[in-house]
Design a protein around this motif. Sequence first.
Motif, short mmCIF file in Angstrom:
data_model
loop_
_atom_site.label_atom_id
_atom_site.label_comp_id
_atom_site.label_asym_id
_atom_site.label_seq_id
_atom_site.Cartn_x
_atom_site.Cartn_y
_atom_site.Cartn_z
N ARG A 115 0.84 -1.41 -0.20
CA ARG A 115 0.05 0.04 -0.02
C ARG A 115 0.87 1.25 0.02
O ARG A 115 0.49 2.38 -0.93
CB ARG A 115 -1.06 0.00 1.17
CG ARG A 115 -2.18 -0.82 1.05
CD ARG A 115 -2.94 -1.11 2.29
NE ARG A 115 -2.28 -1.38 3.32
CZ ARG A 115 -2.18 -0.76 4.35
NH1 ARG A 115 -2.39 0.56 4.38
NH2 ARG A 115 -1.77 -1.39 5.61
N ALA B 98 0.86 4.26 -2.91
CA ALA B 98 0.62 5.44 -2.78
C ALA B 98 1.70 6.37 -3.38
O ALA B 98 1.51 7.14 -3.86
CB ALA B 98 0.53 5.70 -1.21
N HIS C 80 -6.99 10.99 -2.51
CA HIS C 80 -7.12 9.63 -2.52
C HIS C 80 -7.43 9.14 -1.33
O HIS C 80 -7.60 9.87 -0.27
CB HIS C 80 -5.99 8.99 -3.12
CG HIS C 80 -5.18 9.40 -4.46
ND1 HIS C 80 -6.16 8.99 -5.78
CD2 HIS C 80 -4.18 10.37 -4.70
CE1 HIS C 80 -5.40 9.57 -6.52
NE2 HIS C 80 -4.27 10.17 -6.20
N ILE D 83 -4.44 6.53 3.44
CA ILE D 83 -3.59 5.23 3.97
C ILE D 83 -3.79 5.30 5.48
O ILE D 83 -3.77 6.00 6.15
CB ILE D 83 -2.23 5.01 3.47
CG1 ILE D 83 -2.03 5.27 1.98
CG2 ILE D 83 -1.55 3.95 3.87
CD1 ILE D 83 -0.57 4.97 1.50
#
Length: 206
Positions: free
Chosen positions: A30, A34, A51, A54
């Motif tokens: 992840r 990103a 976005h 995270i």
Amino acid sequence: MEVVNQRSALLSNFEVLTLLRELESDHLARTRTALRIKKEEESVGSPTKNHAPIEEVLENLRTIEVEAIQYLAADYQPTASQTEAGIQQLTRGLSPYNLNKAEKLQIVNLAPTEAVELYVIVEELEDRFGARIDDILSTVRESLTQPAPAASRPSPVVSMTDRTRKTEEKGYAANDIAWDYEENELVFDDTGEGAGIEGDLDVEDD
């Protein structure tokens, strides 16, 4: 206080290590995704889009996870020789011996292959199992993909007496070294003009 989710099973070190590795792999994937998206947006000059955030991981938690993985995956740990199928085989093989859950878990975690190791895990081992101790150890050995790593032995300490004896046997003792006189060796003559005379540093009276 009310227990919401009751613990229904115990996790072995191998299962904990597998879970931590999965979390580590997921976190790294992840993070790389990103960073790649952010780099692509910056390269084309487009404004950064919002976005999905995270999941923030606390630094202390990450440190614990990394150190736990390093400890459980160390060469001296039995996890290096264990597999999921092997652990299932081991737990089934231990069923006839009437061991409690804690003893089974410790046997899975420590994978004892010698009787002395089993004595510190199972209480009253000899009274409870007697001649079947070797059968338990054989069950553990069969569940491992390779022999469990043994602790590294320290290198033998060589005393100074042994070293001196070996040196003397080879003829290299310090007392056997002869210092030869060299013909061209410089010899300093401290006589004649400029030679030191007793009292030459005394201060003369005017």
